[in-house]
Motif scaffolding. Sequence first.
Motif, PDB file in Angstrom:
ATOM      1  N   GLU A 117     -19.909 -90.015  49.366  1.00 34.21           N
ATOM      2  CA  GLU A 117     -21.359 -89.602  49.968  1.00 34.21           C
ATOM      3  C   GLU A 117     -21.947 -88.823  48.886  1.00 34.21           C
ATOM      4  OE1 GLU A 117     -22.382 -88.465  54.452  1.00 34.21           O
ATOM      5  OE2 GLU A 117     -21.715 -86.698  53.488  1.00 34.21           O
ATOM      6  N   VAL A 118     -23.231 -88.781  48.598  1.00 33.68           N
ATOM      7  CA  VAL A 118     -23.979 -88.087  47.746  1.00 33.68           C
ATOM      8  C   VAL A 118     -25.011 -87.291  48.580  1.00 33.68           C
ATOM      9  CG1 VAL A 118     -25.666 -87.763  45.579  1.00 33.68           C
ATOM     10  CG2 VAL A 118     -23.704 -89.526  45.723  1.00 33.68           C
ATOM     11  N   SER A 119     -25.076 -85.860  48.385  1.00 36.48           N
ATOM     12  CA  SER A 119     -25.941 -84.995  49.380  1.00 36.48           C
ATOM     13  C   SER A 119     -26.804 -84.107  48.580  1.00 36.48           C
ATOM     14  CB  SER A 119     -25.004 -84.240  50.267  1.00 36.48           C
ATOM     15  OG  SER A 119     -23.983 -84.851  51.064  1.00 36.48           O
ATOM     16  N   ILE A 120     -27.983 -83.856  49.092  1.00 36.23           N
ATOM     17  CA  ILE A 120     -28.836 -82.812  48.836  1.00 36.23           C
ATOM     18  C   ILE A 120     -28.941 -81.814  49.871  1.00 36.23           C
ATOM     19  CG2 ILE A 120     -31.089 -82.263  47.995  1.00 36.23           C
ATOM     20  CD1 ILE A 120     -31.447 -85.152  46.863  1.00 36.23           C
ATOM     21  N   VAL A 121     -28.392 -80.664  49.476  1.00 31.97           N
ATOM     22  CA  VAL A 121     -28.315 -79.604  50.633  1.00 31.97           C
ATOM     23  C   VAL A 121     -29.397 -78.426  50.414  1.00 31.97           C
ATOM     24  CG1 VAL A 121     -26.728 -77.982  51.870  1.00 31.97           C
ATOM     25  CG2 VAL A 121     -25.887 -80.357  50.939  1.00 31.97           C
ATOM     26  N   GLY A 122     -29.910 -77.999  51.414  1.00 33.24           N
ATOM     27  CA  GLY A 122     -30.794 -76.595  51.297  1.00 33.24           C
ATOM     28  C   GLY A 122     -30.253 -75.838  52.342  1.00 33.24           C
ATOM     29  N   ASN A 123     -30.248 -74.570  52.020  1.00 32.77           N
ATOM     30  CA  ASN A 123     -29.948 -73.304  52.976  1.00 32.77           C
ATOM     31  C   ASN A 123     -30.941 -72.490  53.074  1.00 32.77           C
ATOM     32  OD1 ASN A 123     -27.109 -74.362  53.652  1.00 32.77           O
ATOM     33  ND2 ASN A 123     -26.782 -73.886  51.441  1.00 32.77           N
ATOM     34  N   TYR A 124     -31.400 -71.771  54.057  1.00 36.82           N
ATOM     35  CA  TYR A 124     -32.169 -70.866  54.562  1.00 36.82           C
ATOM     36  C   TYR A 124     -31.590 -69.717  55.307  1.00 36.82           C
ATOM     37  CZ  TYR A 124     -36.336 -68.815  56.858  1.00 36.82           C
ATOM     38  OH  TYR A 124     -37.326 -68.074  57.377  1.00 36.82           O
ATOM     39  N   ILE A 153     -41.045 -61.996  50.927  1.00 35.14           N
ATOM     40  CA  ILE A 153     -40.045 -63.004  50.965  1.00 35.14           C
ATOM     41  C   ILE A 153     -39.008 -62.414  51.840  1.00 35.14           C
ATOM     42  CG2 ILE A 153     -38.252 -64.208  49.662  1.00 35.14           C
ATOM     43  CD1 ILE A 153     -40.155 -63.622  47.115  1.00 35.14           C
ATOM     44  N   ASN A 154     -38.872 -63.133  52.867  1.00 41.10           N
ATOM     45  CA  ASN A 154     -37.639 -62.403  54.088  1.00 41.10           C
ATOM     46  C   ASN A 154     -36.659 -63.486  54.243  1.00 41.10           C
ATOM     47  OD1 ASN A 154     -39.039 -59.853  55.098  1.00 41.10           O
ATOM     48  ND2 ASN A 154     -40.841 -61.396  55.046  1.00 41.10           N
ATOM     49  N   PHE A 155     -36.303 -64.213  53.198  1.00 39.45           N
ATOM     50  CA  PHE A 155     -34.954 -65.175  53.323  1.00 39.45           C
ATOM     51  C   PHE A 155     -34.548 -65.157  52.080  1.00 39.45           C
ATOM     52  CE2 PHE A 155     -38.832 -67.424  51.949  1.00 39.45           C
ATOM     53  CZ  PHE A 155     -38.414 -68.614  51.147  1.00 39.45           C
ATOM     54  N   ILE A 156     -33.334 -65.743  52.124  1.00 32.91           N
ATOM     55  CA  ILE A 156     -32.531 -65.919  50.711  1.00 32.91           C
ATOM     56  C   ILE A 156     -32.118 -67.505  50.670  1.00 32.91           C
ATOM     57  CG2 ILE A 156     -30.322 -65.920  49.422  1.00 32.91           C
ATOM     58  CD1 ILE A 156     -30.176 -62.923  50.767  1.00 32.91           C
ATOM     59  N   PRO A 157     -32.731 -68.208  49.906  1.00 30.18           N
ATOM     60  CA  PRO A 157     -32.539 -69.702  49.661  1.00 30.18           C
ATOM     61  C   PRO A 157     -31.594 -70.082  48.541  1.00 30.18           C
ATOM     62  CG  PRO A 157     -34.303 -68.990  48.308  1.00 30.18           C
ATOM     63  CD  PRO A 157     -34.029 -67.761  48.738  1.00 30.18           C
ATOM     64  N   THR A 158     -30.957 -71.202  48.861  1.00 30.77           N
ATOM     65  CA  THR A 158     -29.928 -71.636  47.876  1.00 30.77           C
ATOM     66  C   THR A 158     -30.163 -73.151  48.227  1.00 30.77           C
ATOM     67  OG1 THR A 158     -28.162 -71.566  49.589  1.00 30.77           O
ATOM     68  CG2 THR A 158     -28.266 -69.882  47.815  1.00 30.77           C
ATOM     69  N   ALA A 159     -29.822 -74.123  47.118  1.00 31.29           N
ATOM     70  CA  ALA A 159     -29.903 -75.636  47.039  1.00 31.29           C
ATOM     71  C   ALA A 159     -28.935 -76.020  45.952  1.00 31.29           C
ATOM     72  CB  ALA A 159     -31.425 -76.120  47.062  1.00 31.29           C
TER      73      ALA A 159
END
Length: 335
Positions: free
Chosen positions: A69-76, A146-152
């Motif tokens: 499985e290949v995944s593109i993951v984004g976090n908020y 900016i009131n969040f920390i993003p990762t991807a």
Amino acid sequence: MKKTLFSIILFTVFCQTKAQNINELLAAGIADAQRYTTDYIAPANEGLMYGMSNGWFNSAESKPLAGFEVSIVGNYSPIKDEKKGFVLNTASYQNLQFVDGSTGKSVSTALGDIDGIRVFAESEVAPGVTERVEFDLPSGLASENINFIPTAFLQVSVGVIKGTELKARFFPKVNSNDVKVGFYGVGLQHELTQWLPAEKLWPVAVSGLIGYTRLDGSYDFTSTNIVDGANQRFETTASTWSFQLIASTKLPVINFYGSIGYLSGKSDTDILGTYVVRQGPFQQTFEDPFSVSNDASGTRLTVGTKLKLAFFRLNLDYTVAEFNNLSIGLNFGFR
């Protein structure tokens, strides 16, 4: 200060939207600068470590041999109010004082939005001669709305042996303006219910997962009117271990999953370069003046759902932890 969204994300990683003010702290001496910087960046580094450790799984069923499985993951990760400030008590500092005479007040962390906090450092440099320097303490990301920390990141999962799945994730190293950042990780998931009698008849799967993630990056910044120098930069490394016990349903199209887990992480930030303090009582030159370390650890609870349509899968989950997180994954897989 106008930045592209991507640059802002990278600045989030290093917690340094106001790094020029951080180097001004050296005008109060290394000890005070190091103490303040440790408290200032701690919540942001903690949030980063929680964020980059999310998204390891979307099912407790491990893939069979050669399944992938290949995944593109984004976090908020939204920023809690209590992570936006800390109380600075001048009794804990050697030279730093508030201009308004306060002995303690709330000041901004790298995630906060408290502006206009004026401080000074002074000392007698000769009999009857006192030198003094004033400057503002830095604000943080919230002052940039900016009131969040993003990762991807991109993640690949492959079935290697019966009930065991190997995972790898990475974010390619990118240069943007003065920021360089990239990270990678490896994980191992093993399905425990495969060892039960008639395991195919069980309506749920249970597995355990161990994941390791590491980030490396740097941020170059300019000198200020108070502190001059050359090659001034922050270099940060952060690494985390994630331990999860996962359960999920075993339905053909829509499934639900959840986990309970634990995170352990550490970050190290080195303040490097040449710093020449040109104002105040502590005028001197510093080379690679100090480093700060921050730790993160705590339990986490995740619930989510996954939709499977042939080779395409979509998952969404929410994690409750010291930094809560919403994670979404676009997945393409076989078997």
